[in-house]
Design a protein around this motif. Structure first.
Motif, PDB file in Angstrom:
ATOM      1  N   ALA A 114       0.380  -1.134   0.236  1.00  0.00           N
ATOM      2  CA  ALA A 114      -0.057  -0.125  -0.070  1.00  0.00           C
ATOM      3  C   ALA A 114       0.714   1.237   0.123  1.00  0.00           C
ATOM      4  CB  ALA A 114      -0.963  -0.190   0.824  1.00  0.00           C
ATOM      5  N   THR A 115       2.055   1.320   0.604  1.00  0.00           N
ATOM      6  CA  THR A 115       3.085   2.673   1.074  1.00  0.00           C
ATOM      7  C   THR A 115       3.801   2.605  -0.583  1.00  0.00           C
ATOM      8  OG1 THR A 115       4.870   1.228   2.053  1.00  0.00           O
ATOM      9  CG2 THR A 115       3.378   2.428   2.848  1.00  0.00           C
ATOM     10  N   ALA A 116       3.557   1.477  -1.415  1.00  0.00           N
ATOM     11  CA  ALA A 116       4.330   1.798  -2.676  1.00  0.00           C
ATOM     12  C   ALA A 116       3.536   2.323  -3.462  1.00  0.00           C
ATOM     13  CB  ALA A 116       5.119   0.308  -3.468  1.00  0.00           C
ATOM     14  N   LEU A 117       2.254   1.935  -3.607  1.00  0.00           N
ATOM     15  CA  LEU A 117       1.217   2.588  -3.753  1.00  0.00           C
ATOM     16  C   LEU A 117       0.947   4.156  -3.759  1.00  0.00           C
ATOM     17  CD1 LEU A 117      -2.048  -0.175  -4.170  1.00  0.00           C
ATOM     18  CD2 LEU A 117      -0.902   1.039  -6.197  1.00  0.00           C
ATOM     19  N   ALA A 118       0.596   4.131  -2.514  1.00  0.00           N
ATOM     20  CA  ALA A 118       0.147   5.821  -2.265  1.00  0.00           C
ATOM     21  C   ALA A 118       1.803   6.546  -2.523  1.00  0.00           C
ATOM     22  CB  ALA A 118       0.934   5.465  -0.640  1.00  0.00           C
ATOM     23  N   ALA A 119       2.918   5.977  -2.653  1.00  0.00           N
ATOM     24  CA  ALA A 119       4.410   6.014  -3.393  1.00  0.00           C
ATOM     25  C   ALA A 119       4.227   7.263  -4.529  1.00  0.00           C
ATOM     26  CB  ALA A 119       5.077   5.565  -3.380  1.00  0.00           C
ATOM     27  N   THR A 120       3.630   6.086  -5.419  1.00  0.00           N
ATOM     28  CA  THR A 120       3.535   6.446  -6.835  1.00  0.00           C
ATOM     29  C   THR A 120       2.471   7.138  -7.552  1.00  0.00           C
ATOM     30  OG1 THR A 120       4.389   4.913  -6.455  1.00  0.00           O
ATOM     31  CG2 THR A 120       4.028   4.905  -9.275  1.00  0.00           C
ATOM     32  N   TYR A 121       1.582   6.350  -7.040  1.00  0.00           N
ATOM     33  CA  TYR A 121      -0.177   7.076  -7.757  1.00  0.00           C
ATOM     34  C   TYR A 121      -1.094   7.606  -7.217  1.00  0.00           C
ATOM     35  CZ  TYR A 121       0.671   3.014  -9.994  1.00  0.00           C
ATOM     36  OH  TYR A 121       1.865   1.887 -11.273  1.00  0.00           O
ATOM     37  N   SER A 122      -1.436   8.164  -7.649  1.00  0.00           N
ATOM     38  CA  SER A 122      -2.834   9.273  -6.648  1.00  0.00           C
ATOM     39  C   SER A 122      -3.751   8.889  -6.317  1.00  0.00           C
ATOM     40  CB  SER A 122      -2.922  10.822  -7.989  1.00  0.00           C
ATOM     41  OG  SER A 122      -4.246   9.785  -8.440  1.00  0.00           O
ATOM     42  N   TYR A 123      -4.661   9.717  -4.904  1.00  0.00           N
ATOM     43  CA  TYR A 123      -5.700   8.952  -4.187  1.00  0.00           C
ATOM     44  C   TYR A 123      -6.640   8.447  -5.129  1.00  0.00           C
ATOM     45  CZ  TYR A 123      -9.850   8.975  -1.908  1.00  0.00           C
ATOM     46  OH  TYR A 123     -11.376   8.856  -1.019  1.00  0.00           O
ATOM     47  N   GLU A 124      -7.440   9.241  -6.178  1.00  0.00           N
ATOM     48  CA  GLU A 124      -7.402   8.835  -6.801  1.00  0.00           C
ATOM     49  C   GLU A 124      -7.504   7.086  -8.250  1.00  0.00           C
ATOM     50  OE1 GLU A 124      -9.008  13.110  -8.300  1.00  0.00           O
ATOM     51  OE2 GLU A 124      -7.085  12.522  -7.264  1.00  0.00           O
ATOM     52  N   GLU A 125      -6.805   7.759  -8.465  1.00  0.00           N
ATOM     53  CA  GLU A 125      -6.079   6.188  -8.474  1.00  0.00           C
ATOM     54  C   GLU A 125      -5.349   4.909  -8.050  1.00  0.00           C
ATOM     55  OE1 GLU A 125      -3.214   9.020 -12.313  1.00  0.00           O
ATOM     56  OE2 GLU A 125      -2.402   7.772 -10.456  1.00  0.00           O
ATOM     57  N   VAL A 126      -5.676   5.013  -6.677  1.00  0.00           N
ATOM     58  CA  VAL A 126      -5.725   4.331  -5.868  1.00  0.00           C
ATOM     59  C   VAL A 126      -6.739   3.987  -5.161  1.00  0.00           C
ATOM     60  CG1 VAL A 126      -5.133   3.721  -3.287  1.00  0.00           C
ATOM     61  CG2 VAL A 126      -3.460   4.736  -4.563  1.00  0.00           C
ATOM     62  N   ALA A 127      -7.831   4.560  -4.691  1.00  0.00           N
ATOM     63  CA  ALA A 127      -9.100   4.746  -4.784  1.00  0.00           C
ATOM     64  C   ALA A 127     -10.062   3.413  -6.094  1.00  0.00           C
ATOM     65  CB  ALA A 127     -10.033   5.841  -4.765  1.00  0.00           C
ATOM     66  N   GLU A 128      -9.222   4.250  -7.316  1.00  0.00           N
ATOM     67  CA  GLU A 128     -10.147   3.007  -8.113  1.00  0.00           C
ATOM     68  C   GLU A 128      -9.730   1.278  -8.023  1.00  0.00           C
ATOM     69  OE1 GLU A 128     -12.586   2.504 -11.686  1.00  0.00           O
ATOM     70  OE2 GLU A 128     -12.888   4.363 -10.115  1.00  0.00           O
ATOM     71  N   TRP A 129      -8.539   1.346  -7.547  1.00  0.00           N
ATOM     72  CA  TRP A 129      -7.572  -0.204  -7.920  1.00  0.00           C
ATOM     73  C   TRP A 129      -8.243  -0.501  -6.374  1.00  0.00           C
ATOM     74  CZ3 TRP A 129      -4.466  -3.706  -9.360  1.00  0.00           C
ATOM     75  CH2 TRP A 129      -3.541  -4.850  -8.712  1.00  0.00           C
ATOM     76  N   LEU A 130      -8.756  -0.037  -5.113  1.00  0.00           N
ATOM     77  CA  LEU A 130      -9.211  -0.785  -4.181  1.00  0.00           C
ATOM     78  C   LEU A 130     -10.563  -0.827  -4.582  1.00  0.00           C
ATOM     79  CD1 LEU A 130      -8.434  -0.662  -1.410  1.00  0.00           C
ATOM     80  CD2 LEU A 130      -9.640   0.477  -0.963  1.00  0.00           C
ATOM     81  N   TRP A 131     -11.410  -0.250  -5.411  1.00  0.00           N
ATOM     82  CA  TRP A 131     -12.863  -1.097  -5.747  1.00  0.00           C
ATOM     83  C   TRP A 131     -12.874  -1.965  -6.956  1.00  0.00           C
ATOM     84  CZ3 TRP A 131     -14.246   5.482  -6.967  1.00  0.00           C
ATOM     85  CH2 TRP A 131     -14.058   5.343  -5.104  1.00  0.00           C
ATOM     86  N   THR A 132     -11.740  -2.129  -7.623  1.00  0.00           N
ATOM     87  CA  THR A 132     -12.044  -2.577  -8.684  1.00  0.00           C
ATOM     88  C   THR A 132     -10.631  -3.932  -9.388  1.00  0.00           C
ATOM     89  OG1 THR A 132     -11.196  -1.036 -10.982  1.00  0.00           O
ATOM     90  CG2 THR A 132     -13.446  -0.543 -10.416  1.00  0.00           C
ATOM     91  N   GLY A 133      -9.211  -3.418  -8.683  1.00  0.00           N
ATOM     92  CA  GLY A 133      -8.856  -3.771  -8.919  1.00  0.00           C
ATOM     93  C   GLY A 133      -7.524  -3.666 -10.244  1.00  0.00           C
ATOM     94  N   ALA A 242      -1.237  11.127   2.141  1.00  0.00           N
ATOM     95  CA  ALA A 242      -1.921  11.123   2.900  1.00  0.00           C
ATOM     96  C   ALA A 242      -3.014  10.304   2.339  1.00  0.00           C
ATOM     97  CB  ALA A 242      -2.119  12.264   3.962  1.00  0.00           C
ATOM     98  N   LEU A 243      -3.784  10.885   1.423  1.00  0.00           N
ATOM     99  CA  LEU A 243      -5.035  10.300   1.244  1.00  0.00           C
ATOM    100  C   LEU A 243      -5.218   9.462   0.843  1.00  0.00           C
ATOM    101  CD1 LEU A 243      -6.550  13.525  -1.024  1.00  0.00           C
ATOM    102  CD2 LEU A 243      -7.749  12.370   1.229  1.00  0.00           C
ATOM    103  N   ALA A 244      -4.263   8.622   0.248  1.00  0.00           N
ATOM    104  CA  ALA A 244      -3.816   6.851  -0.842  1.00  0.00           C
ATOM    105  C   ALA A 244      -3.809   6.597   0.611  1.00  0.00           C
ATOM    106  CB  ALA A 244      -3.065   7.179  -1.386  1.00  0.00           C
TER     107      ALA A 244
END
Length: 431
Positions: A114-133, A242-244
């Motif tokens: 999760a920290t790698a996701l947050a370091a690389t992508y925006s909050y919106e992008e990580v949210a979409e990943w969480l919802w849909t994979g 922080a959001l991500a």
């Protein structure tokens, strides 16, 4: 329901009776039914319609895990952290989820660090990943006109001095009322609600900073609702990170409230409202506000020593330190501190946070958690103490929706534990 006699245990395809399941688990038959209501055991009506039967393998697996039991009275609470209740203990059973794994002082979203996701992508992008994979680069959340107008009118009607969390709670209700399709619990409809609701909550906040276009990244729009300071790119990057980081953290108290509401088939707005209600307490969402005030006091007094001493003398917990799920430093705090180190205006607050952690380490082996990092962000950015809870709420709404989607796919009303009555035994005379 009447328990089937143990002698008939093999009369239904090798399944066992309630009484036999209770014997193997070492509990009363009533407790077996409580396990069924909590999703720990599956049951099937016995032949002839009398009693229930159970899979002996499932009963054996539960017995090996150790039957769930409520927390012992007087068990001391853990440190007050924003996710301080993120344990699967107490009287709740383990709940299968494919969203977040916390293991070995790290945490993962759908199997990805999760920290790698947050370091690389925006909050919106990580949210979409969480919802849909699925990862959608450049994905943005924008608010539809009608629910946003309703949310702004409702939030704007509050008394002067109302904080951002007051406005978010009112905006949520207004957005729900403006959505006649809110009762549609199909996956696509719920995802549509999530993509609309989060930007509505952010854009319903009155702008106290430089105005931002509706197409701007969500973190930039949230910044303008929390502080009047003009942001620089490192500050915006810290807020977006922080959001991500805070999108989800397994079964926190607020997430459990969300899943209970979703189990009863509440619509997504009501589900998020349940999460916000649980978040209100000082041991969860407000923990960052306590850390904000601690850092402010350390900065005013020029050092952590006297402040920490007064907290300990008064028997008060030091906010922003320690976490029930991590032996070492909270991985979310580690990344957010690294982002804040790139913000020139955060230098003093960051030094104060390190002073607090170092001073407290001489008394107890506690590490900084994400609430202390959020406090550095809010203090250094001129945000109110409530800003950390606001960031937490906006971020976690995405995780709550992800958990609601999982729960909608489960049997309804499964989150229904049975109470362990310890009052006067009936019958008693009418008072």
């Amino acid at each position: 329901m009447t328990a089937q006699p143990a002698a008939a245990a093999s009369a239904d395809g090798g399944r066992i009776s309630t009484r036999e399941a209770a014997r193997r688990l070492g509990v009363k038959p009533e407790t077996v039914y409580a396990y069924v209501s909590r999703g720990l055991l599956g049951s099937r009506r016995a032949a002839g319609g009398r009693g229930s039967t159970f899979d002996p393998g499932e009963v054996a697996a539960l017995a090996r895990r150790g039957r769930p039991a409520p927390a012992a009275p007087g068990t001391p609470a853990g440190p007050a952290t924003g996710d301080g209740s993120d344990t699967a203990g107490g009287g709740w059973s383990r709940i299968r989820t494919g969203i977040t794994l916390i293991e070995g002082d790290r945490y993962y979203f759908r199997g990805v660090d999760a920290t790698a996701l947050a370091a690389t992508y925006s909050y919106e992008e990580v949210a979409e990943w969480l919802w849909t994979g699925e990862l959608r680069r450049g994905f943005r959340l924008t608010a539809p006109e009608q629910p946003l107008a309703a949310a702004r009118r409702a939030a704007g009607s509050l008394p002067a001095g109302s904080g951002p969390m007051d406005r978010i709670r009112v905006a949520l209700i207004a957005a729900a009322v403006a959505d006649p399709l809110r009762f549609d619990l199909s996956r696509d409809a719920v995802l549509g609600t999530a993509r609309n609701l989060i930007p509505v909550l952010v854009d319903a906040l009155p702008r106290i900073g430089p105005p931002q276009p509706d197409s701007a990244r969500l973190s930039r729009r949230l910044w303008s609702g929390l502080t009047g300071r003009r942001p620089d790119e490192p500050s915006l990057r810290a807020l977006d990170t922080a959001l991500a980081l805070l999108i989800d953290h397994d079964l926190a108290a607020s997430t459990m409230a969300v899943r209970v509401a979703a189990s009863a088939r509440a619509h997504p707005y009501a589900v998020v409202s349940a999460g916000l209600g649980a978040l209100e307490g000082p041991l969860h969402g407000q923990a960052s506000a306590l850390a904000h005030r601690l850092l402010t006091e350390v900065l005013e007094r020029g050092g952590a020593g006297p402040v920490v001493a007064e907290y300990l003398r008064a028997g008060r917990h030091l906010p922003g330190l320690g976490h029930l799920l991590y032996r070492g430093e909270d991985p979310r705090a580690r990344l957010l501190f690294a982002r804040l180190a790139e913000v020139p205006a955060a230098a003093d607050a960051l030094a104060a946070a390190r002073d607090v952690a170092d001073t407290a380490a001489g008394h107890r082996p506690l590490h900084a958690n994400v609430d202390l990092a959020l406090a550095v962000l809010s203090v250094s950015s001129g945000m109110p103490a409530e800003a950390g809870e606001t960031v937490f709420s906006v971020a976690r709404t995405a995780g709550w929706i992800a958990h609601a989607l999982e729960e909608y796919a489960e049997p309804a009303m499964r989150m229904r534990p049975s109470g362990s009555y310890d009052g006067p035994r009936p019958p008693r005379p009418l008072p």
